[in-house]
Design a protein around this motif. Structure first.
Motif, PDB file in Angstrom:
ATOM      1  N   LEU A 422      -8.014  70.565 -10.890  1.00  0.00           N
ATOM      2  CA  LEU A 422      -8.633  69.291 -11.260  1.00  0.00           C
ATOM      3  C   LEU A 422      -9.732  68.910 -10.270  1.00  0.00           C
ATOM      4  O   LEU A 422     -10.774  68.364 -10.659  1.00  0.00           O
ATOM      5  CB  LEU A 422      -7.578  68.180 -11.329  1.00  0.00           C
ATOM      6  CG  LEU A 422      -6.530  68.310 -12.451  1.00  0.00           C
ATOM      7  CD1 LEU A 422      -5.546  67.142 -12.382  1.00  0.00           C
ATOM      8  CD2 LEU A 422      -7.191  68.355 -13.822  1.00  0.00           C
ATOM      9  N   ASP A 423      -9.507  69.200  -8.989  1.00  0.00           N
ATOM     10  CA  ASP A 423     -10.524  68.891  -7.973  1.00  0.00           C
ATOM     11  C   ASP A 423     -11.802  69.684  -8.207  1.00  0.00           C
ATOM     12  O   ASP A 423     -12.896  69.256  -7.809  1.00  0.00           O
ATOM     13  CB  ASP A 423      -9.972  69.190  -6.572  1.00  0.00           C
ATOM     14  CG  ASP A 423      -8.924  68.169  -6.123  1.00  0.00           C
ATOM     15  OD1 ASP A 423      -8.842  67.097  -6.762  1.00  0.00           O
ATOM     16  OD2 ASP A 423      -8.175  68.459  -5.171  1.00  0.00           O
ATOM     17  N   LYS A 424     -11.676  70.843  -8.855  1.00  0.00           N
ATOM     18  CA  LYS A 424     -12.862  71.660  -9.164  1.00  0.00           C
ATOM     19  C   LYS A 424     -13.472  71.295 -10.520  1.00  0.00           C
ATOM     20  O   LYS A 424     -14.353  72.002 -11.017  1.00  0.00           O
ATOM     21  CB  LYS A 424     -12.474  73.144  -9.173  1.00  0.00           C
ATOM     22  CG  LYS A 424     -12.046  73.685  -7.816  1.00  0.00           C
ATOM     23  CD  LYS A 424     -11.625  75.143  -7.962  1.00  0.00           C
ATOM     24  CE  LYS A 424     -11.084  75.701  -6.658  1.00  0.00           C
ATOM     25  NZ  LYS A 424     -10.601  77.099  -6.808  1.00  0.00           N
ATOM     26  N   LYS A 425     -12.974  70.192 -11.118  1.00  0.00           N
ATOM     27  CA  LYS A 425     -13.447  69.733 -12.430  1.00  0.00           C
ATOM     28  C   LYS A 425     -13.169  70.774 -13.529  1.00  0.00           C
ATOM     29  O   LYS A 425     -13.951  70.941 -14.474  1.00  0.00           O
ATOM     30  CB  LYS A 425     -14.943  69.408 -12.401  1.00  0.00           C
ATOM     31  CG  LYS A 425     -15.354  68.421 -11.318  1.00  0.00           C
ATOM     32  CD  LYS A 425     -14.650  67.077 -11.506  1.00  0.00           C
ATOM     33  CE  LYS A 425     -15.073  66.074 -10.428  1.00  0.00           C
ATOM     34  NZ  LYS A 425     -14.298  64.812 -10.507  1.00  0.00           N
ATOM     35  N   GLN A 426     -12.049  71.468 -13.412  1.00  0.00           N
ATOM     36  CA  GLN A 426     -11.648  72.458 -14.401  1.00  0.00           C
ATOM     37  C   GLN A 426     -10.490  71.912 -15.239  1.00  0.00           C
ATOM     38  O   GLN A 426      -9.792  70.993 -14.823  1.00  0.00           O
ATOM     39  CB  GLN A 426     -11.238  73.760 -13.697  1.00  0.00           C
ATOM     40  CG  GLN A 426     -12.391  74.425 -12.959  1.00  0.00           C
ATOM     41  CD  GLN A 426     -11.935  75.562 -12.069  1.00  0.00           C
ATOM     42  OE1 GLN A 426     -10.780  75.605 -11.616  1.00  0.00           O
ATOM     43  NE2 GLN A 426     -12.834  76.497 -11.779  1.00  0.00           N
ATOM     44  N   GLN A 427     -10.314  72.496 -16.412  1.00  0.00           N
ATOM     45  CA  GLN A 427      -9.261  72.030 -17.314  1.00  0.00           C
ATOM     46  C   GLN A 427      -7.947  72.775 -17.070  1.00  0.00           C
ATOM     47  O   GLN A 427      -7.941  73.941 -16.675  1.00  0.00           O
ATOM     48  CB  GLN A 427      -9.665  72.242 -18.775  1.00  0.00           C
ATOM     49  CG  GLN A 427     -10.546  71.135 -19.343  1.00  0.00           C
ATOM     50  CD  GLN A 427     -10.855  71.381 -20.811  1.00  0.00           C
ATOM     51  OE1 GLN A 427     -10.996  72.508 -21.241  1.00  0.00           O
ATOM     52  NE2 GLN A 427     -10.979  70.318 -21.578  1.00  0.00           N
ATOM     53  N   VAL A 428      -6.856  72.062 -17.375  1.00  0.00           N
ATOM     54  CA  VAL A 428      -5.506  72.613 -17.224  1.00  0.00           C
ATOM     55  C   VAL A 428      -4.788  72.511 -18.565  1.00  0.00           C
ATOM     56  O   VAL A 428      -4.881  71.483 -19.251  1.00  0.00           O
ATOM     57  CB  VAL A 428      -4.716  71.845 -16.144  1.00  0.00           C
ATOM     58  CG1 VAL A 428      -3.269  72.308 -16.101  1.00  0.00           C
ATOM     59  CG2 VAL A 428      -5.384  71.994 -14.782  1.00  0.00           C
ATOM     60  N   LEU A 429      -4.084  73.565 -18.949  1.00  0.00           N
ATOM     61  CA  LEU A 429      -3.303  73.559 -20.189  1.00  0.00           C
ATOM     62  C   LEU A 429      -1.839  73.827 -19.848  1.00  0.00           C
ATOM     63  O   LEU A 429      -1.525  74.807 -19.168  1.00  0.00           O
ATOM     64  CB  LEU A 429      -3.824  74.627 -21.149  1.00  0.00           C
ATOM     65  CG  LEU A 429      -3.190  74.702 -22.545  1.00  0.00           C
ATOM     66  CD1 LEU A 429      -4.210  75.248 -23.554  1.00  0.00           C
ATOM     67  CD2 LEU A 429      -1.946  75.586 -22.579  1.00  0.00           C
ATOM     68  N   LEU A 430      -0.950  72.944 -20.325  1.00  0.00           N
ATOM     69  CA  LEU A 430       0.486  73.086 -20.079  1.00  0.00           C
ATOM     70  C   LEU A 430       1.213  73.235 -21.412  1.00  0.00           C
ATOM     71  O   LEU A 430       1.040  72.410 -22.316  1.00  0.00           O
ATOM     72  CB  LEU A 430       1.027  71.872 -19.320  1.00  0.00           C
ATOM     73  CG  LEU A 430       0.330  71.547 -17.981  1.00  0.00           C
ATOM     74  CD1 LEU A 430       0.947  70.308 -17.360  1.00  0.00           C
ATOM     75  CD2 LEU A 430       0.426  72.725 -17.019  1.00  0.00           C
ATOM     76  N   PHE A 431       2.041  74.281 -21.499  1.00  0.00           N
ATOM     77  CA  PHE A 431       2.753  74.570 -22.743  1.00  0.00           C
ATOM     78  C   PHE A 431       4.237  74.254 -22.591  1.00  0.00           C
ATOM     79  O   PHE A 431       4.906  74.748 -21.685  1.00  0.00           O
ATOM     80  CB  PHE A 431       2.580  76.048 -23.106  1.00  0.00           C
ATOM     81  CG  PHE A 431       3.417  76.475 -24.285  1.00  0.00           C
ATOM     82  CD1 PHE A 431       2.982  76.246 -25.578  1.00  0.00           C
ATOM     83  CD2 PHE A 431       4.642  77.108 -24.103  1.00  0.00           C
ATOM     84  CE1 PHE A 431       3.746  76.649 -26.665  1.00  0.00           C
ATOM     85  CE2 PHE A 431       5.409  77.522 -25.182  1.00  0.00           C
ATOM     86  CZ  PHE A 431       4.959  77.285 -26.464  1.00  0.00           C
ATOM     87  N   LEU A 432       4.732  73.406 -23.494  1.00  0.00           N
ATOM     88  CA  LEU A 432       6.160  73.091 -23.537  1.00  0.00           C
ATOM     89  C   LEU A 432       6.545  72.953 -25.004  1.00  0.00           C
ATOM     90  O   LEU A 432       6.081  72.034 -25.685  1.00  0.00           O
ATOM     91  CB  LEU A 432       6.447  71.783 -22.783  1.00  0.00           C
ATOM     92  CG  LEU A 432       7.911  71.329 -22.760  1.00  0.00           C
ATOM     93  CD1 LEU A 432       8.799  72.354 -22.076  1.00  0.00           C
ATOM     94  CD2 LEU A 432       8.039  69.976 -22.061  1.00  0.00           C
ATOM     95  N   ASN A 433       7.383  73.841 -25.479  1.00  0.00           N
ATOM     96  CA  ASN A 433       7.662  73.889 -26.916  1.00  0.00           C
ATOM     97  C   ASN A 433       8.798  72.955 -27.327  1.00  0.00           C
ATOM     98  O   ASN A 433       9.698  73.339 -28.078  1.00  0.00           O
ATOM     99  CB  ASN A 433       7.977  75.322 -27.344  1.00  0.00           C
ATOM    100  CG  ASN A 433       7.636  75.542 -28.809  1.00  0.00           C
ATOM    101  OD1 ASN A 433       6.739  74.902 -29.336  1.00  0.00           O
ATOM    102  ND2 ASN A 433       8.342  76.435 -29.465  1.00  0.00           N
ATOM    103  N   ARG A 434       8.764  71.737 -26.784  1.00  0.00           N
ATOM    104  CA  ARG A 434       9.723  70.702 -27.198  1.00  0.00           C
ATOM    105  C   ARG A 434       8.964  69.386 -27.291  1.00  0.00           C
ATOM    106  O   ARG A 434       8.458  68.880 -26.281  1.00  0.00           O
ATOM    107  CB  ARG A 434      10.848  70.534 -26.171  1.00  0.00           C
ATOM    108  CG  ARG A 434      11.883  71.634 -26.167  1.00  0.00           C
ATOM    109  CD  ARG A 434      13.120  71.164 -25.434  1.00  0.00           C
ATOM    110  NE  ARG A 434      14.079  72.234 -25.227  1.00  0.00           N
ATOM    111  CZ  ARG A 434      14.273  72.862 -24.079  1.00  0.00           C
ATOM    112  NH1 ARG A 434      13.539  72.533 -23.023  1.00  0.00           N
ATOM    113  NH2 ARG A 434      15.176  73.810 -23.963  1.00  0.00           N
ATOM    114  N   ARG A 435       8.879  68.828 -28.492  1.00  0.00           N
ATOM    115  CA  ARG A 435       8.235  67.527 -28.614  1.00  0.00           C
ATOM    116  C   ARG A 435       9.252  66.425 -28.364  1.00  0.00           C
ATOM    117  O   ARG A 435      10.448  66.677 -28.234  1.00  0.00           O
ATOM    118  CB  ARG A 435       7.559  67.376 -29.969  1.00  0.00           C
ATOM    119  CG  ARG A 435       8.461  67.516 -31.169  1.00  0.00           C
ATOM    120  CD  ARG A 435       7.636  67.652 -32.442  1.00  0.00           C
ATOM    121  NE  ARG A 435       8.474  67.857 -33.604  1.00  0.00           N
ATOM    122  CZ  ARG A 435       8.881  66.910 -34.426  1.00  0.00           C
ATOM    123  NH1 ARG A 435       8.517  65.652 -34.206  1.00  0.00           N
ATOM    124  NH2 ARG A 435       9.646  67.184 -35.461  1.00  0.00           N
ATOM    125  N   GLY A 436       8.778  65.195 -28.320  1.00  0.00           N
ATOM    126  CA  GLY A 436       9.650  64.072 -27.989  1.00  0.00           C
ATOM    127  C   GLY A 436       9.701  63.836 -26.498  1.00  0.00           C
ATOM    128  O   GLY A 436       8.961  64.440 -25.712  1.00  0.00           O
TER     129      GLY A 436
END
Length: 737
Positions: A422-436
């Motif tokens: 984030l400090d480098k102004k880059q994007q992060v994607l987090l995967f979690l296959n449980r909604r709610g």
């Protein structure tokens, strides 16, 4: 000797596994009747149904004087050709599903309910003569009417009704009012059949691997060949699709492109439209009935060059189909899990064979069935091993969290890495296959767990609406304050869903723009497309999502992707769990480092030494596939055998048990190659108030298994115990739940 009467054999949308015999309507000449026409017929007591004429015969099991007359023929000619009718017959036969539900149930709704809108003409509107010089503002108190009139006036050659519909909401009443008042008039305009391409603006150069892939696919010409396009994430499979399709359309042919998710269709169709000056149709569940019908008719009549759609698009008739593309061919979404349980991927293969055309199955993580078909030389494999441009595969790190301090679902080391990106102004994607918010709500005092009263499984807590929700039957109830068992007020959350993960990230990164993409956040029409566009433009810092975020999206600014909980797929009773977990990990990993900045992948796990994770950390999906296939071969599991699952449900368990034991006893006991498992309770024992059990058949010879199924199903329909349960067959089941 009097000639025998011509008897119409008609498919009707009912669960009965048979066709129905009728006499032609009064005044209808026999030569007017052609298979593929729709008819209105009497059915049952004082009911009428829409049927489809399948064949005309001279004999019936019912005495001629007892046959009913069809009421009317709805079509002057068949709604599709005999080629497509044979395809529907084959699908009904292969999946052992009632032909009426296949033939009528796969039609656009407006056709299956009897609509007569089958013309190849587009309706246009123009000003009536004598009104050309009248002012635009005659309807001062009717701004919508004024706006529509202004649009029509500005187009002297006429405006299509489709254009008016796209430009104005609630357009119908004011337009027809203008017609009644004598201001405008309609006329029909025949759709042209020009499928030539404009080559302007296409400057993207293919690399050597892509050129070879396109040349190989094109070399199939007008003959059947199945290609497995095995390309790593970011290797440019879409460009291979596009160039291959262009060649076929330049020959006057059409293309069908299947995608696993509705979320991918807007991106795909815009990409194709921006690159090719062709007529493209869209087919998915988010369209109106009218939109679906227009695409269906356009493809059938040859007015649409490409149809892009989800699994139901496989039922579209084409005038001259020239190539089929199945993107992300491994995806479970191609298998219909309710009602008519067909596989769109497998039907696409049959359809390509039937039409004698090439088919391309594309994936970075091919299914084990497809890999084995390459080994057996049924498919020709084409590999793309390099990412396009300057992009390289991301580095995959397995993070052992057994001794880590955790903040919610996130370990401290992962939080530190997120901060660095984030400090480098880059994007992060987090995967979690449980909604709610939390998958389990439990009493801290006595251990009581909130379960769905209709399914007897844990309900998920959704904090933003303060409700407990069942993700299987959609039952909802308000969150309780006191435990119903011990009255204690300490109800605690166990586990993490995407909503709770969002909350953890907001606490740690209050200045970050966070976006959650799951089924709950994308219910509003157009929401998913807007979200994906925002993410692609780099307007979001952290993306959180379930499986819909992992499939085929291009996020050039994502440099960090993380699988938050890799453990849930490592140990499962489902023999396909390892394969699917590997596919998810590789697909999520493929979202990182797709542009100039290098990518990193973090897999959080309590089992860092698991062989699946160690192999995937080397990006070696091919090696992992070989290991799993070896295991399957030793145990004779698919793709080295074929399965059929008989499912049954009822409000009382003993009724299901009785039926399934009767069903088992009907199977031949002389065939030693047939393996029978069950009756056993389904993994989800109860759903929506009904108990569920199943019987699994397995055999290494598909043809012999099919020969057993035909007589067995007829016997099942005559079982008295079968009338007390709901039962269904799943051919080639993909999900045992």
């Amino acid at each position: 000797m009097p000639s025998k009467p011509r008897i119409l054999r008609i498919a009707i949308n009912t669960p009965l596994r048979r066709l129905f015999d009728y006499l032609p309507p009064g005044g209808c000449r026999p030569e007017q009747m052609i298979p593929g026409q729709r008819l209105r017929v009497p059915f049952g007591k004082s009911k009428e149904k829409i049927g489809l004429l399948v064949e005309i015969v001279s004999d019936s099991e019912i005495e001629p004087h007892k046959l009913k007359y069809a009421i009317e023929v709805l079509d002057s000619k068949p709604i599709f050709d005999q080629h497509h009718l044979r395809f529907l017959k084959w699908a009904s036969d292969y999946y052992q599903h009632p032909s009426g539900e296949v033939m009528l149930g796969t039609l656009p709704k407006l056709l299956s309910n009897g609509s007569l809108a089958l013309k190849k003409y587009i309706r246009y509107w123009k000003l009536k003569s004598g009104k050309v010089n009248k002012p635009d503002d005659v309807f001062v108190n009717a701004p919508l009417k004024t706006a529509i009139l202004k649009l029509i006036r500005s187009n002297p050659d006429g405006v299509s009704e489709e254009t008016i519909r796209k430009n104005f909401k609630n357009w119908r009443a004011p337009l027809y009012s203008l017609s009644e008042l004598g201001w405008v008039e309609s006329f029909s305009h025949e759709v042209s059949d020009d499928r030539r391409l404009a080559q302007h603006g296409d400057t993207i150069q293919l690399n050597a691997e892509q050129k070879n892939a396109v040349a190989t696919i094109i070399s199939a010409g007008n003959s059947y060949q199945a290609f497995l396009l095995n390309g790593i994430t970011g290797s440019g499979k879409t460009e291979v699709y596009l160039h291959s399709i262009r060649e076929r359309i330049n020959q006057g042919l059409q293309a069908l492109v299947l995608l696993p998710e509705i979320a991918l269709t807007p991106q795909f169709i815009e990409h194709f439209k921006s690159r090719l000056n062709i007529k493209t149709g869209l087919l998915h569940s988010g369209l109106t009935d009218r939109e679906r019908l227009e695409t269906w008719i356009g493809a059938r009549d040859g007015d649409i060059n490409i149809v892009i759609g989800t699994r139901s698009a496989i039922w579209t008739p084409f005038k001259q189909l020239g190539i089929i593309i199945v993107d992300e061919e491994h995806d479970l979404s191609y298998k219909q899990q309710e009602g008519f349980r067909y596989s769109a991927r497998d039907l696409a293969l049959y359809r390509a064979h039937q039409n004698n055309i090439p088919i391309v199955l594309g994936s970075a993580t091919p299914s084990l069935e497809s890999i084995q078909n390459v080994v057996n030389k049924r498919y020709q494999e084409i590999k793309l091993t390099k990412r396009t441009g300057n992009a390289f595969l991301p580095k995959i790190n397995v993070l052992d969290i057994r001794s880590c301090t955790m903040d919610g679902a996130l370990s401290k080391p992962l939080l530190k890495i997120i901060r660095q990106h984030l400090d480098k102004k880059q994007q992060v994607l987090l995967f979690l296959n449980r909604r709610g918010y939390a998958p389990v709500m439990m009493c801290h005092n006595c251990g009581w767990i909130a379960k769905c009263p209709r399914c007897n499984i844990q309900m998920t807590y959704h904090k933003h609406i303060n409700k407990l929700c069942c993700h299987h039957c959609q039952h909802q109830e308000k969150m309780i304050k006191n435990c119903p068992e011990c009255s204690n007020q300490k109800i605690i959350e166990i586990g993490h869903g995407t909503q709770r993960l969002t909350e953890t990230l907001e606490n740690n990164f209050p200045d970050a723009k966070i976006m959650r993409i799951d089924r709950d956040s994308t219910r509003r029409k157009g929401a998913i497309q807007s979200m994906l566009e925002n993410a692609e433009k780099g307007n979001i810092d952290i993306l959180i999502g379930t499986q819909m975020l992992a499939k085929g999206h291009h996020f050039p600014k994502v440099t960090l992707a993380s699988i938050i909980d890799a453990d849930q797929g490592l140990y499962s009773a489902d023999f396909r769990a390892g394969e699917r977990m590997a596919q998810i990990i590789m697909q999520v990993s493929g979202r990182a480092g797709r542009a100039d900045d290098p990518g990193t992948v973090i897999i959080q796990t309590h089992h860092p030494d698991h062989p699946l994770l160690k192999t995937l950390a080397r990006h070696d999906y091919e090696e992992l596939s070989k290991l799993i296939l070896d295991e399957r071969k030793q145990t004779m599991l698919p793709p080295f055998s074929y399965q059929v699952l008989l499912r049954a449900e009822a409000n009382q368990q003993h009724k299901i048990n009785h039926f399934l034991h009767d069903a088992r006893n009907l199977l031949p006991d002389t065939n030693t190659q047939l393996q029978i498992f069950g009756p056993i309770t389904a993994p989800i024992e109860k759903r929506a108030g009904h108990y569920r059990m199943q019987l699994l058949l397995q055999m290494h010879n598909r043809k012999q298994l099919r020969n057993i199924l035909g007589p067995w199903i007829i016997s099942l329909e005559n079982l008295p115990s079968g009338r007390k349960v709901r039962w269904s067959l799943d051919i080639d089941p993909q999900d045992m739940l």
